[in-house]
Design an enzyme around this catalytic site. Structure first.
Site, PDB file in Angstrom:
ATOM      1  N   GLU A  54     -41.623  12.387   2.432  1.00  0.00           N
ATOM      2  CA  GLU A  54     -42.442  12.280   2.240  1.00  0.00           C
ATOM      3  C   GLU A  54     -43.721  12.895   1.958  1.00  0.00           C
ATOM      4  O   GLU A  54     -45.163  12.769   2.122  1.00  0.00           O
ATOM      5  CB  GLU A  54     -42.803  10.945   3.338  1.00  0.00           C
ATOM      6  CG  GLU A  54     -41.803   9.835   3.277  1.00  0.00           C
ATOM      7  CD  GLU A  54     -41.737   8.852   2.331  1.00  0.00           C
ATOM      8  OE1 GLU A  54     -43.217   9.103   1.346  1.00  0.00           O
ATOM      9  OE2 GLU A  54     -41.019   7.970   1.939  1.00  0.00           O
TER      10      GLU A  54
ATOM     11  N   ARG B 267     -45.801  13.793  -0.543  1.00  0.00           N
ATOM     12  CA  ARG B 267     -47.845  12.644  -0.818  1.00  0.00           C
ATOM     13  C   ARG B 267     -49.487  13.756  -0.739  1.00  0.00           C
ATOM     14  O   ARG B 267     -49.878  14.331  -1.598  1.00  0.00           O
ATOM     15  CB  ARG B 267     -47.783  12.138  -0.256  1.00  0.00           C
ATOM     16  CG  ARG B 267     -46.786  10.696  -0.249  1.00  0.00           C
ATOM     17  CD  ARG B 267     -46.808   9.677   0.430  1.00  0.00           C
ATOM     18  NE  ARG B 267     -45.406   8.379   0.701  1.00  0.00           N
ATOM     19  CZ  ARG B 267     -44.997   7.359   1.414  1.00  0.00           C
ATOM     20  NH1 ARG B 267     -47.092   6.651   1.574  1.00  0.00           N
ATOM     21  NH2 ARG B 267     -45.043   6.541   0.859  1.00  0.00           N
TER      22      ARG B 267
ATOM     23  N   ASP C 150     -33.500   6.659  -6.213  1.00  0.00           N
ATOM     24  CA  ASP C 150     -33.849   6.676  -6.807  1.00  0.00           C
ATOM     25  C   ASP C 150     -34.484   8.011  -7.761  1.00  0.00           C
ATOM     26  O   ASP C 150     -33.951   8.303  -9.047  1.00  0.00           O
ATOM     27  CB  ASP C 150     -35.731   5.425  -6.910  1.00  0.00           C
ATOM     28  CG  ASP C 150     -35.726   5.943  -5.185  1.00  0.00           C
ATOM     29  OD1 ASP C 150     -35.938   6.655  -4.925  1.00  0.00           O
ATOM     30  OD2 ASP C 150     -37.022   5.557  -5.177  1.00  0.00           O
TER      31      ASP C 150
ATOM     32  N   GLU D 120     -43.862   0.668  -9.283  1.00  0.00           N
ATOM     33  CA  GLU D 120     -42.332   1.231 -10.404  1.00  0.00           C
ATOM     34  C   GLU D 120     -43.017   0.739 -11.905  1.00  0.00           C
ATOM     35  O   GLU D 120     -43.105   1.246 -12.666  1.00  0.00           O
ATOM     36  CB  GLU D 120     -41.220   0.818  -9.633  1.00  0.00           C
ATOM     37  CG  GLU D 120     -41.167   1.607  -8.511  1.00  0.00           C
ATOM     38  CD  GLU D 120     -41.796   2.121  -6.690  1.00  0.00           C
ATOM     39  OE1 GLU D 120     -41.714   0.503  -6.781  1.00  0.00           O
ATOM     40  OE2 GLU D 120     -41.469   2.305  -6.363  1.00  0.00           O
TER      41      GLU D 120
HETATM   42  C1  DMJ Z   1     -44.001   5.925  -3.492  1.00  0.00           C
HETATM   43  O1  DMJ Z   1     -43.727   6.847  -2.681  1.00  0.00           O
HETATM   44  C2  DMJ Z   1     -42.765   7.474  -4.432  1.00  0.00           C
HETATM   45  O2  DMJ Z   1     -43.090   6.862  -5.779  1.00  0.00           O
HETATM   46  C3  DMJ Z   1     -41.758   7.688  -4.321  1.00  0.00           C
HETATM   47  O3  DMJ Z   1     -40.486   7.386  -5.021  1.00  0.00           O
HETATM   48  C4  DMJ Z   1     -40.991   6.020  -3.546  1.00  0.00           C
HETATM   49  N1  DMJ Z   1     -41.287   5.124  -2.799  1.00  0.00           N
HETATM   50  C5  DMJ Z   1     -42.818   5.099  -3.068  1.00  0.00           C
HETATM   51  C6  DMJ Z   1     -43.602   3.803  -3.965  1.00  0.00           C
HETATM   52  O4  DMJ Z   1     -42.964   2.227  -4.339  1.00  0.00           O
END
Ligand code: DMJ
Length: 534
Positions: free
Chosen positions: A127, A131, A259, A410
Site C-alpha cells: 500500500e 500510493r 488482482d 476499477e
Molecule cells: C487501490 O488501492 C488500487 O487500485 C489497488 O490495486 C486495489 N485497491 C484499490 C482500489 O480499489
C-alpha cells in the site's frame, strides 16, 4: 397559371426583403443551439473537477495532514504516531491534472515541511509503495520538482528493508525507522501474491530515474521467484511464504490479493518492453479463459469466478468489484496503448490479442451492469455472486455482508481505457451515469461542522435512504475522480497519453521507457519440472 407564378415570386421577394432590410423589427427566430459533443464533455469534466474540489476543500478544512478522514463526522486521525501523507501524496497528480495549482502548492509545502518518514512505525509494503512511492514518482514525472524525487528515494530506501527475507519475497510490512521486514500476523505469516508482485513499476522507475540498480534488481528477483513455482496455466494462489518462496493455500482469484499480480505482468511489459512478462501474462490470460470465465443467466454477462481449492477444485460464481480492473487492462494490453484501429493494422496484431480485447469489452459491460442493475442507487457493491442457474431470472445477487461501496475506481478505470481505445461514446455515457450516481448517493449535504458538501463511502448500495460508512479512501482522489475526469477529457496532454505512459495500480502515470532503458531483466524462465506449493 401566370398569376400563380407571379404571386409566388412576389411572396418570395417580400420574405427576402423582410429578412435583409427589416431584421431589427422582426423577432429573430429562437434557435435552440445544441451543444456540440465536445462542449457537453467539457461541462461534464468540469462537474468532476467540482466534485473533487468540494471533497478536497472539506478535507483541507477538517482533516488536513491526517491519513484517515471521516467525511460525515468531519473528524480525522493518523494511522500511526505521525502522518504518512496518505491522502495528500496520493492526490498530487490529480491536483496537477485538474490545474489546481494553489492546492498543489499547499500540498507540496506540507510535504516539504511536515512529512518525515523517520519514525518507528510498521507500514504495509504494497500500500505504501503504490500510493506514496507511486504518488511521489508521478508527481515528479509531471512537475519535475526534485522534492518529490528526494522523498521517493528516502521512502524507497526504508521500504526495501521489507524485501530482506531468505528468498527476497517481501514481508507484508516494514518498520519505517529500522527498515526491518515484519511477517504478516495472520495467514501463517504469508504475504499476498498481488502485494509482492505489485511493486515492480514503482521500483523500476526509481532505478531508471536515479541510475541506482538496487531497486530494479530487488523487484525483478520477486518475479523470478514467483515464476519458479510454475503456476499451472499461469494462475497463482493468492498467498506466498516469504521464507520459502512457495505459494501457500490454493485459493485462486483475480479479486482481492490476486488482482494486480496479473495487472503488473502486462504493465511491466508496457513499461520496459521486456517480453518475459508478456509471456507470463499471455499464459495467465489463457488460464483465465480456460478456468475462470463464465456467463450469467439470463443476460449472458461474462464474469470471472474464483477457484477456492485450486485449478481442479469447484468453481465459485463470486466476483469482487476489484476484478473490474481487468476489462481495461485486457484492452490496453491487447493494443499496447494504441487505438483499436491502429492496433488491428499493426504487425503485432493476432487472434490472441483480438480475444483479449473482446474479453475486455465484455467485462467492462458486466462491470457497468453491476452498477446499472442495482436499482436503489445505481452503484455497485463490493462483491456480487453471479447466477448461472437457468431457472433463476436474475444475473447476480448481493450477500448482506457485501453491500458496501468504497467509491472504488476499477469500473470507471476500465471505461476510461475502453473509451480511449475504441472512441465509442457509449463508454463515456456509462461513466457519466456512474458519476451522477456517486454524486447523488455518496454526497453528504447536511450537518457536520461547516455544512459543506462532501462525499463518503456507503454501507449499503441496496438501501434507498443514504447509509454512509463515514470513510474516505485516498483512491477516491487518486483514481476514481481522476479516471472519470480523463474519461471526459478531449485534450489529454502527452504526459497522460496511453502511448507514452503506463498507470500504476493506483492510477499514477509513469513514462513508458522506449529506447533508453538503463537496466534489463536479468533472469530467465526455468523449464517446468514439477509443480510446487506448500
Ligand atoms: C487501490 O488501492 C488500487 O487500485 C489497488 O490495486 C486495489 N485497491 C484499490 C482500489 O480499489
Amino acid at each position: 397559371m401566370l398569376a400563380k407564378a407571379f404571386l409566388i415570386s412576389a411572396l418570395a421577394y417580400f420574405l427576402y426583403y423582410l429578412t435583409t432590410h427589416v431584421t431589427d423589427y422582426w423577432p429573430s427566430p429562437i434557435i435552440v443551439e445544441q451543444p456540440r459533443d465536445n462542449e457537453i464533455w467539457k461541462t461534464r469534466k468540469d462537474e468532476v473537477r467540482e466534485v473533487f474540489h468540494q471533497s478536497w476543500v472539506d478535507y483541507v478544512k477538517n482533516g488536513w495532514g491526517k491519513d484517515v478522514y471521516h467525511p460525515v463526522s468531519q473528524t480525522a486521525e493518523n494511522m500511526g504516531q505521525n502522518p504518512l501523507g496518505w491522502i495528500i501524496v496520493d492526490s498530487l497528480d490529480t491536483l496537477h491534472l485538474m490545474n489546481m495549482s494553489e492546492e498543489l502548492k499547499h500540498a507540496g509545502d506540507w510535504i516539504e515541511h511536515e512529512l518525515n518518514y523517520d519514525f518507528d512505525y510498521e507500514v504495509n509494503v504494497f500500500e505504501t509503495t503504490i500510493r506514496m512511492l507511486g504518488g511521489f514518482l508521478s508527481a515528479f514525472h509531471l512537475t519535475k520538482d526534485n522534492l518529490y524525487l528526494d522523498k521517493a528515494v528516502d521512502l524507497a530506501d526504508r521500504l526495501i528493508g521489507g524485501f530482506e527475507s531468505n528468498t527476497g519475497i517481501p514481508y507484508a510490512s516494514v518498520n519505517l525507522k529500522t527498515g526491518k521486514g515484519v511477517r504478516s500476523h495472520v495467514d501463517m505469516g504469508s504475504s499476498s501474491t498481488a502485494e509482492v508482485a505489485t511493486l515492480q513499476l514503482e521500483f523500476k522507475y526509481l532505478s531508471q530515474l536515479t541510475g541506482n540498480s538496487i531497486y530494479w534488481r530487488k523487484v525483478e528477483n520477486i518475479m523470478a521467484v514467483l515464476d519458479s513455482n510454475h503456476p499451472t496455466d499461469g494462475l497463482v494462489p493468492i498467498y506466498i511464504q516469504p521464507e520459502t518462496g512457495l505459494y501457500w493455500g490454493k485459493l485462486i482469484r483475480l479479486g482481492s490479493r490476486g488482482d494486480s499480480y496479473y495487472e503488473y505482468l502486462i504493465k511491466q511489459y508496457l513499461q520496459t518492453n521486456e517480453t518475459v512478462y508478456k509471456e507470463m501474462y499471455d499464459e495467465a490470460i489463457q488460464g483465465v479463459k480456460k478456468h475462470l470465465v463464465r456467463k450469467s443467466n439470463p443476460s449472458r454477462l461474462t464474469f470471472i469466478g474464483e477457484l477456492p481449492n485450486g485449478i481442479n477444485g469447484e468453481f465459485s460464481n463470486k466476483m469482487d468489484h476489484l476484478v473490474c480492473f481487468l476489462g481495461g487492462t485486457l484492452a490496453v494490453g491487447a493494443t499496447s496503448g494504441l487505438t483499436i484501429n491502429e492496433a488491428r493494422q499493426s504487425d503485432f496484431w493476432n487472434p490472441e490479442r483480438e480475444y483479449q480485447f473482446s474479453l475486455g469489452k465484455e467485462l467492462a459491460y458486466t462491470c457497468y451492469k453491476m452498477y446499472h442493475d442495482v436499482s436503489a442507487t445505481g452503484l455497485a457493491p463490493e462483491i456480487v455472486v453471479f447466477n448461472t442457474d437457468k431457472k433463476v431470472q436474475r444475473d447476480f445477487y448481493i450477500k448482506p455482508a457485501d453491500t458496501h461501496n468504497l467509491q472504488r475506481p476499477e469500473t470507471v478505470e476500465s471505461l476510461f481505457y475502453m473509451f480511449k481505445i475504441t472512441g465509442d461514446p457509449m463508454y463515456r455515457e456509462w461513466g457519466y451515469e456512474i458519476f451522477k450516481n456517486f454524486v447523488k448517493h455518496t454526497s453528504v449535504t447536511s450537518g457536520g461542522r461547516n455544512n459543506d458538501v462532501r462525499y463518503s463511502c456507503l454501507q449499503d448500495v441496496t438501501a434507498t435512504t443514504p447509509n454512509y460508512k463515514d470513510d474516505l479512501e485516498s483512491f477516491w482522489f487518486a483514481e476514481t475522480l481522476k479516471y472519470l475526469y480523463l474519461l471526459f477529457d478531449d485534450d489529454v496532454a502527452e504526459q497522460w497519453d496511453l502511448k507514452k505512459v503506463v498507470f500504476n495500480t493506483e492510477a499514477h502515470p509513469f513514462p513508458r521507457f522506449d529506447q533508453n532503458l538503463k537496466f534489463k531483466t536479468g533472469w530467465e524462465r526455468l523449464k517446468h519440472t514439477s509443480p510446487t506449493s506448500s
